[in-house]
Design a protein around this motif. Structure first.
Motif, PDB file in Angstrom:
ATOM      1  N   PRO A  90      -0.936  -0.079   8.139  1.00 59.35           N
ATOM      2  CA  PRO A  90      -1.553  -1.410   8.288  1.00 59.35           C
ATOM      3  C   PRO A  90      -2.962  -1.497   7.697  1.00 59.35           C
ATOM      4  CG  PRO A  90      -0.711  -0.582  10.391  1.00 59.35           C
ATOM      5  CD  PRO A  90      -0.676   0.551   9.439  1.00 59.35           C
ATOM      6  N   LEU A  92      -4.055   0.084   4.761  1.00 56.92           N
ATOM      7  CA  LEU A  92      -4.177   0.560   3.382  1.00 56.92           C
ATOM      8  C   LEU A  92      -4.602  -0.525   2.397  1.00 56.92           C
ATOM      9  CD1 LEU A  92      -0.995   2.800   3.131  1.00 56.92           C
ATOM     10  CD2 LEU A  92      -3.359   3.524   3.516  1.00 56.92           C
ATOM     11  N   ALA A  93      -5.421  -0.125   1.427  1.00 57.50           N
ATOM     12  CA  ALA A  93      -5.725  -0.964   0.255  1.00 57.50           C
ATOM     13  C   ALA A  93      -4.915  -0.382  -0.896  1.00 57.50           C
ATOM     14  CB  ALA A  93      -7.211  -0.932  -0.067  1.00 57.50           C
ATOM     15  N   VAL A  94      -4.193  -1.249  -1.599  1.00 57.12           N
ATOM     16  CA  VAL A  94      -3.218  -0.782  -2.580  1.00 57.12           C
ATOM     17  C   VAL A  94      -3.597  -1.248  -3.985  1.00 57.12           C
ATOM     18  CG1 VAL A  94      -0.766  -0.668  -3.138  1.00 57.12           C
ATOM     19  CG2 VAL A  94      -1.478  -1.045  -0.765  1.00 57.12           C
ATOM     20  N   VAL A  95      -3.626  -0.301  -4.920  1.00 59.83           N
ATOM     21  CA  VAL A  95      -3.842  -0.628  -6.328  1.00 59.83           C
ATOM     22  C   VAL A  95      -2.472  -0.800  -6.967  1.00 59.83           C
ATOM     23  CG1 VAL A  95      -4.758   0.175  -8.544  1.00 59.83           C
ATOM     24  CG2 VAL A  95      -5.974   0.701  -6.425  1.00 59.83           C
ATOM     25  N   HIS A  97      -2.189  -2.785 -10.018  1.00 57.92           N
ATOM     26  CA  HIS A  97      -2.389  -2.973 -11.446  1.00 57.92           C
ATOM     27  C   HIS A  97      -3.545  -2.110 -11.915  1.00 57.92           C
ATOM     28  CE1 HIS A  97      -0.049  -6.504 -10.504  1.00 57.92           C
ATOM     29  NE2 HIS A  97       0.157  -6.691 -11.795  1.00 57.92           N
ATOM     30  N   TRP A 144      -8.644  -0.941   5.898  1.00 57.57           N
ATOM     31  CA  TRP A 144      -8.847  -2.374   6.042  1.00 57.57           C
ATOM     32  C   TRP A 144      -9.067  -2.718   7.507  1.00 57.57           C
ATOM     33  CZ3 TRP A 144      -9.852  -3.670   1.387  1.00 57.57           C
ATOM     34  CH2 TRP A 144     -10.151  -5.011   1.114  1.00 57.57           C
TER      35      TRP A 144
ATOM     36  N   LEU B  72     -15.548  -1.530  -3.845  1.00 59.28           N
ATOM     37  CA  LEU B  72     -14.724  -2.675  -4.247  1.00 59.28           C
ATOM     38  C   LEU B  72     -15.605  -3.863  -4.636  1.00 59.28           C
ATOM     39  CD1 LEU B  72     -11.944  -2.404  -1.519  1.00 59.28           C
ATOM     40  CD2 LEU B  72     -11.851  -1.646  -3.904  1.00 59.28           C
ATOM     41  N   VAL B  94      -7.068  -2.496 -10.103  1.00 61.63           N
ATOM     42  CA  VAL B  94      -7.186  -3.706  -9.298  1.00 61.63           C
ATOM     43  C   VAL B  94      -6.443  -3.564  -7.971  1.00 61.63           C
ATOM     44  CG1 VAL B  94      -6.910  -6.221  -9.300  1.00 61.63           C
ATOM     45  CG2 VAL B  94      -7.175  -4.992 -11.471  1.00 61.63           C
ATOM     46  N   VAL B  95      -7.159  -3.860  -6.878  1.00 62.77           N
ATOM     47  CA  VAL B  95      -6.545  -3.890  -5.557  1.00 62.77           C
ATOM     48  C   VAL B  95      -6.082  -5.321  -5.314  1.00 62.77           C
ATOM     49  CG1 VAL B  95      -6.898  -3.595  -3.080  1.00 62.77           C
ATOM     50  CG2 VAL B  95      -8.030  -2.058  -4.686  1.00 62.77           C
ATOM     51  N   THR B  96      -4.767  -5.494  -5.198  1.00 65.75           N
ATOM     52  CA  THR B  96      -4.222  -6.841  -4.982  1.00 65.75           C
ATOM     53  C   THR B  96      -3.762  -7.035  -3.542  1.00 65.75           C
ATOM     54  OG1 THR B  96      -2.087  -6.019  -5.719  1.00 65.75           O
ATOM     55  CG2 THR B  96      -3.456  -7.147  -7.368  1.00 65.75           C
ATOM     56  N   HIS B  97      -3.417  -5.912  -2.868  1.00 65.94           N
ATOM     57  CA  HIS B  97      -2.926  -5.970  -1.492  1.00 65.94           C
ATOM     58  C   HIS B  97      -3.778  -5.084  -0.604  1.00 65.94           C
ATOM     59  CE1 HIS B  97       0.524  -7.513  -3.644  1.00 65.94           C
ATOM     60  NE2 HIS B  97       1.021  -7.945  -2.493  1.00 65.94           N
ATOM     61  N   ALA B  98      -4.060  -5.549   0.603  1.00 68.39           N
ATOM     62  CA  ALA B  98      -4.789  -4.706   1.549  1.00 68.39           C
ATOM     63  C   ALA B  98      -4.523  -5.207   2.956  1.00 68.39           C
ATOM     64  CB  ALA B  98      -6.281  -4.733   1.251  1.00 68.39           C
ATOM     65  N   GLY B  99      -4.473  -4.256   3.906  1.00 73.37           N
ATOM     66  CA  GLY B  99      -4.207  -4.631   5.289  1.00 73.37           C
ATOM     67  C   GLY B  99      -2.867  -5.346   5.432  1.00 73.37           C
ATOM     68  N   LEU B 103      -4.411 -10.139  -1.209  1.00 71.09           N
ATOM     69  CA  LEU B 103      -5.795 -10.610  -1.098  1.00 71.09           C
ATOM     70  C   LEU B 103      -5.949 -11.973  -1.768  1.00 71.09           C
ATOM     71  CD1 LEU B 103      -7.797  -7.363  -1.925  1.00 71.09           C
ATOM     72  CD2 LEU B 103      -7.329  -8.365   0.318  1.00 71.09           C
ATOM     73  N   ALA B 107      -9.719  -7.432  -5.774  1.00 72.84           N
ATOM     74  CA  ALA B 107     -10.954  -6.660  -5.881  1.00 72.84           C
ATOM     75  C   ALA B 107     -10.725  -5.561  -6.902  1.00 72.84           C
ATOM     76  CB  ALA B 107     -11.313  -6.066  -4.526  1.00 72.84           C
ATOM     77  N   ILE B 109     -11.830  -1.806  -8.433  1.00 72.18           N
ATOM     78  CA  ILE B 109     -12.572  -0.598  -8.088  1.00 72.18           C
ATOM     79  C   ILE B 109     -13.681  -0.467  -9.119  1.00 72.18           C
ATOM     80  CG2 ILE B 109     -12.458   1.883  -7.801  1.00 72.18           C
ATOM     81  CD1 ILE B 109      -9.569   1.614  -7.024  1.00 72.18           C
TER      82      ILE B 109
END
Lengths: 468, 468
Positions: A90, A92-95, A97, A144, B72, B94-99, B103, B107, B109
């Motif tokens: 729950p 995690l920040a995910v890259v 791209h 997060w 970030l 690029v972080v597109t998903h988090a928690g 997003l 954000a 890196i």
């Protein structure tokens, strides 16, 4: 001075607001633009650097070596240990791209590094001769956070995380305890002047993937608990998930036993919440980037102020000179109190004529004393040592005064600060009831105050409190 | 010993392969699981820690304070400076998903922190009294690399990045030069024993968003160039994009002038490529985590080996004792040569009887000499100082011998190592022709070897080379 001090909320009125005010006004940190992140400003970072150096020395003395592992972890690594992925997913920040393309496998930003370090421990550990393998890294991690609070719970924080592999469960346990007691406890007490209760967590509060989590808990100014560091026995959970194995002296293939342990920028939050007062920060001298500020009251005392600073520096004291003679004296004095600098030396023209300077200790603001210039250095050295001890005593006295022994969960629910209670009277069911009221079992101790192992089941004492 | 040495490719045969072999066999680093990332192992990290400490001391002496800004960065920040976003967009992670959610704003890196630090400089700089504002941070950054190579070009690397704001262009320029000459150059030459050519980049090779980029270039063992650090004048580009403004003493609102400057774990790649030989690493004594290894030849000399180590440590030398008497002597000796430890002291039973130990210097492997135990400490201290100087001399001699002055682009295209050429004979068109052949203008100098400013247009000398 009262007017200027009121830039801070009073602790008794609104402690969380006071905390935020101190962080902003003492220029320790600010919120970052991405929600829950923080900017650590030079004054805050200076405290962190000293703490880091002290911690690093002790970690090395405990035999661990520093290394550095990547920020980005393949998503599949986390999935290999069932409890671990469940605990961290729950947050995690995910890259997804990078380099202008969608990644074939998403990478997560490390929330902690058991998995990626496990992968390499598996390569590096082959024989019993390779054990113990003791590693530490200083790094940033991202989790997060739903309810961020600067230093205490931030989406990104700085920390050290130790990861070790051992041949037996007993050796792994002994090392996890050594870090807890000889590194973490010594730094909390000796450097930060923070008294801590050392115990083990209940099953409910364990690190995701650990068989035992040990903790150090401090009491904040408003009587809550703050977890300041943890050390985990991971059993063979990660060794099995990442195949960390070794050939024993008898030629058998065995799984290793691993540990992990960490402390973070959260300790800065502890420092503020545990030592601060209505006038601002109070930094223990050993932890203070500036131990003494020499304040030139007027232009004509600048030279004397610099001379005093030079003498103190030669004696190993960290000194700053306040040369802002164009600004109101009162505001400058209160500013240094807000920043928690342990000693302020005011160098004014009349004092100088009498061969003295005025020494003000942050811990006894009402106690201004003229000190002869000739004895200034020794007076300062003594005051710094005494105040380091005094801050610890004050915090310990508060912790003791505001911890009440009770016998039942009902009594625990009524308490305002910490309580101790026989854990047999709580149990996992009782923990659920406490949790509904916002209370947690912070840790378990044996009745004599010593650290229980994961096998101690009965007769333990629980510390129960609200926590940050 | 020949057999064991052949674990490394020969430099003359395949330099890139030799480089990879040294990194693996000396246990400096490994590839990480996400493409282009690296794991820095304890031996490599130990070199980094010493380098970091030396660099940090000099940065602080130059007046900058450490701080920490978030990993970030909101994607929109990068878009505010047109050249900057164009330069860095292809390399962003690029972080597109988090928690557990997508997003609202992705954000990135940080690939470098001009933008996020610019946002805060804008808050902190209000008046001319706030200038100069001199900040530095130690951090990890991520740039998606198409052709990664450990230490030299990795998707994630560790570095320091300085960011400063000044009241005038002249002050900004002076500070960027101060960092280049008094911090970076001193560390390259004095700590790493790496001779560097200091100059400014051509327009083509500038940092994205800078008005002038200055650089330090070293020559690798195979005659190529390696950029070891850069210092940028950013003009008012970022000050305009982030509105970093101040009220001047005359009460006018002005934009500040900013600089940024960085050095990274790439310096470790430089250390290896510039000093290494066919037997492995050669670490300058000041940069070596282990300056002396005391090798106990047999069990009965263990005690003497420890005694020698204790004496050396008391004299401030970084010493390790090799107690692995159960392993073949030759393999152990070659292992220490591979790791580049400056001095090896072999403690054997017969030597001990004669009151001597055998001293082997990594720079003169054929030159084994018995040294009386009583004079060991002074001999070692002298040898360490001499070898630090000798490594610098050797690298400088090579750089000088393998740099040829030429007059035309045609001649430059034929050269195998470095050439110097009047930049007026190259120009932007000539740079394109060189680039097609894989050559770049590494930097520009004035004919007397000094650093040109961004305004010097004519009469400059270009260093042209292939680069890592």
């Amino acid at each position: 001075m009262t007017a200027t001090r009121s830039v801070l909320a009073a602790q008794a009125t609104d402690f969380p607001r006071w905390y935020q005010d101190v962080i902003a006004k003492a220029e320790l940190a600010e919120n970052g633009p991405v929600r829950g992140t923080m900017v650590i400003r030079p004054y805050g970072y200076g405290i962190w650097e000293l703490l880091q150096q002290a911690m690093d020395r002790r970690i090395k003395a405990a035999g661990a070596e520093n290394a550095y592992f990547p920020l980005l972890i393949p998503e599949s690594y986390l999935q290999r240990e069932a409890e671990h992925v469940e605990g961290f997913s729950p947050e995690l920040a995910v890259v997804t791209h990078a380099g202008g393309k969608q990644l074939e496998e998403p990478a997560v930003i490390r929330p902690t590094s058991e998995t990626i370090i496990g992968e390499y421990l598996a390569k590096w550990v082959q024989s019993y001769r390779d054990l113990p393998l003791l590693l530490n890294q200083w790094a940033n991690v991202v989790r997060w956070e739903l309810r961020p609070r600067v230093f205490l719970r931030t989406t990104e924080f700085l920390w050290q995380e130790g990861h070790t592999a051992h041949a037996t469960a007993a050796e792994a346990r002994a090392y996890a305890i050594k870090i807890l007691q000889e590194v973490y406890r010594e730094i909390m007490v000796g450097h930060l002047a923070i008294p801590v209760v050392v115990g083990r967590k209940t099953r409910r509060e364990r690190f995701a993937g650990a068989v035992n989590t040990m903790t150090l808990e401090g009491m904040t100014g408003d009587g809550k608990a703050l977890q300041l560091g943890t050390s985990h026995e991971l059993g063979q959970n990660f060794a099995r998930a990442f195949d960390i194995g070794y050939l024993s002296a008898e030629g058998r293939r065995e799984h290793a036993w691993t540990t992990s342990w960490g402390t973070s920028t959260r300790m800065l939050g502890g420092l503020i919440m545990i030592h601060g007062d209505d006038a601002g920060l109070r930094i223990p001298p050993l932890a203070a980037p500036t131990q003494v500020v020499v304040l030139a009251v007027r232009d004509e005392t600048l030279e004397a102020a610099h001379r005093i600073a030079t003498d103190l520096r030669a004696a190993g004291v960290r000194v700053q000179v306040d040369t802002r003679t164009d600004q109101p004296f009162g505001r400058r004095a209160v500013g240094w109190e807000l920043k928690g600098v342990p000693i302020r030396i005011e160098v004014g023209p009349r004092d100088l004529e009498s061969g003295v300077a005025t020494v003000v200790r942050r811990l006894r603001l009402s106690d201004k004393a003229p000190v002869e210039l000739a004895t200034l250095t020794s007076t300062v050295a003594e005051a710094l040592a005494a105040d380091q001890a005094w801050l610890l005593d004050q915090a310990a006295a508060r912790q003791s005064a505001r911890t009440t022994p009770v016998a039942t969960v009902e009594e625990a629910l009524e308490a305002t600060d910490w309580v101790t209670i026989p854990y047999d009277a709580v149990g996992e069911e009782g923990e659920d009831r406490l949790a509904e009221a916002g209370l947690t079992v912070r840790c378990l101790q044996r009745p004599d105050g010593t650290l229980p192992t994961e096998d101690d089941e009965r007769g333990l004492i629980a510390y129960v409190a609200r926590a940050y």
